[in-house]
Design a protein around this motif. Structure first.
Motif, short mmCIF file in Angstrom:
data_model
loop_
_atom_site.label_atom_id
_atom_site.label_comp_id
_atom_site.label_asym_id
_atom_site.label_seq_id
_atom_site.Cartn_x
_atom_site.Cartn_y
_atom_site.Cartn_z
N VAL A 119 0.90 -1.19 0.01
CA VAL A 119 -0.06 0.12 -0.02
C VAL A 119 0.76 1.19 0.05
O VAL A 119 1.71 1.17 0.83
CB VAL A 119 -0.96 -0.14 1.15
CG1 VAL A 119 -1.72 1.26 1.28
CG2 VAL A 119 -1.99 -1.19 1.30
N TYR A 120 0.66 2.16 -0.93
CA TYR A 120 1.57 3.37 -1.17
C TYR A 120 0.96 4.42 -0.08
O TYR A 120 -0.29 5.02 -0.35
CB TYR A 120 1.83 3.69 -2.50
CG TYR A 120 2.88 4.56 -2.71
CD1 TYR A 120 3.46 5.23 -1.97
CD2 TYR A 120 2.67 5.02 -4.12
CE1 TYR A 120 4.61 6.05 -2.26
CE2 TYR A 120 4.01 5.77 -4.80
CZ TYR A 120 4.58 6.18 -3.45
OH TYR A 120 5.85 7.29 -3.83
N GLN A 121 1.31 4.90 0.69
CA GLN A 121 0.95 5.91 1.68
C GLN A 121 1.50 7.53 1.01
O GLN A 121 2.62 7.59 1.40
CB GLN A 121 1.40 5.87 3.00
CG GLN A 121 1.00 7.08 3.96
CD GLN A 121 1.31 6.97 5.40
OE1 GLN A 121 0.47 6.67 6.20
NE2 GLN A 121 2.55 6.90 5.70
N ILE A 164 3.78 -1.37 3.55
CA ILE A 164 3.43 0.11 3.30
C ILE A 164 4.44 0.51 2.77
O ILE A 164 5.67 0.45 3.28
CB ILE A 164 2.89 0.69 4.40
CG1 ILE A 164 1.75 0.06 5.09
CG2 ILE A 164 2.69 2.07 4.42
CD1 ILE A 164 1.31 0.77 6.53
N ALA A 219 -3.06 0.94 10.12
CA ALA A 219 -2.00 0.18 9.82
C ALA A 219 -2.25 -1.18 10.37
O ALA A 219 -2.20 -2.11 9.80
CB ALA A 219 -0.66 0.64 10.40
N ASP A 267 6.14 4.39 2.07
CA ASP A 267 5.80 5.75 2.63
C ASP A 267 6.18 6.59 1.56
O ASP A 267 7.43 6.83 1.42
CB ASP A 267 6.39 5.67 3.81
CG ASP A 267 6.05 7.49 4.31
OD1 ASP A 267 4.86 7.52 4.44
OD2 ASP A 267 6.97 8.02 4.63
#
Length: 312
Positions: A135-137, A160, A148, A162
């Protein structure tokens, strides 16, 4: 696929376009081969640097198929997936059919949502294929500790990436995951995904985040790999020199214009001999003034690396 394979120095190839605005699969194959030769730990194609948002599904399949053929199983290949929930599902299905090893889920298109809504989006998209998801934050996809922890219960989510750069927020996410007692807590991956991520490598490493994306691999692989090797052996002098002489000036130029995180990299690739063609709108080409500055920065970085090697 083991999560530990998504770590270290990660490659994010460009997507080359021809003069008549089609994907140049021949140049792409050569470009991917150059990345493979640099020996990153994983490759992420058709993501931000690869102009995912500019690609049709047909072109997306071309990019993935070409990359997979060239990589030939020598490293994990992830693909970008994004857009609204139904569009993201469509691209995820295409990625799964292509045979990639996983996907990077980009922020949803336009819509702002609370962290719990981002988790819902991740869950909604990821159910259509049994592929590992990072998942690209960044931008409008910002998580909190509860979100999270919730991602640990989405079986296909392995980590993740970041791209926000708020280290205190990231610290809270890492603490929430590692201290959750969840069976997957320790294997969950955190990656440094900032533009010109090398600039922030020392700070991220203090949080235990060692993996990072390197756009510089697209046009100066010798500098990208030398920097990574110096980080690994804790050669602070080499790290400091390359940051001062190349990465900081490059990042400063990147920050002058929105979209230069891609446009400047494509310009760098052209300057160093890879005919990747133009960017697609809304990105803009690098101005002549900035192109001249980029050329000087590249020359400065190469000179710094040569000096380092001369005394090694």
């Amino acid at each position: 696929m083991a999560q530990g394979q998504v770590s270290g120095l990660i490659s994010f190839p460009l997507t080359p376009f021809t003069a008549d605005d089609t994907v140049d699969t021949g140049v792409l194959a050569d470009h991917v081969a150059a990345h493979v030769a640099a020996k990153p730990t994983a490759m992420f194609v058709a993501c931000g640097t690869g102009e995912f948002t500019a690609l049709s599904v047909v072109e997306y399949r071309q990019v993935l198929t070409t990359a997979l053929r060239v990589v030939a199983g020598r490293m994990p290949v992830f693909a970008g997936v994004g857009g609204g929930p139904r569009v993201a599902r469509e691209f995820l299905s295409a990625a799964a059919e292509s045979g990639v090893d996983g996907v990077l889920l980009l922020p949803p298109y336009l819509v702002a949502a609370p962290p719990a809504g981002i988790v819902d989006h991740v869950r909604y998209v990821s159910t259509v294929a049994d592929l590992p998801v990072v998942v690209y934050q960044r931008a409008n996809a910002i998580l909190d500790p509860a979100a999270a922890r919730a991602l640990l219960d989405v079986p296909t989510v392995i980590g993740i990436k970041d791209g926000e750069g708020d280290l205190e927020r990231l610290r809270s996410l890492i603490s929430a995951v590692r201290g959750s007692g969840h069976p997957r807590a320790e294997e969950f991956v955190f990656l440094n995904g900032l533009p010109t991520a090398e600039v922030a490598v020392p700070a991220y490493r203090e949080l235990g985040v060692d993996g990072y994306s390197s756009a510089v691999l697209c046009f100066l692989p010798e500098i990208a790999t030398a920097f990574y090797a110096a980080v690994q052996r804790e050669d602070e002098e080499t790290v400091r020199t390359l940051l001062t002489e190349f990465y900081h000036p490059f990042a400063a130029l990147r920050d002058t214009t929105p979209g230069y995180a891609v446009s400047l990299v494509k310009a760098g690739a052209r300057l160093t001999g890879t005919p990747v063609g133009p960017v697609r709108p809304p990105l803009r080409e690098v101005t002549p003034e900035h192109l001249a500055q980029l050329k000087e920065i590249i020359e400065r970085g190469r000179a710094a690396l040569a000096a380092i090697r001369a005394v090694a």
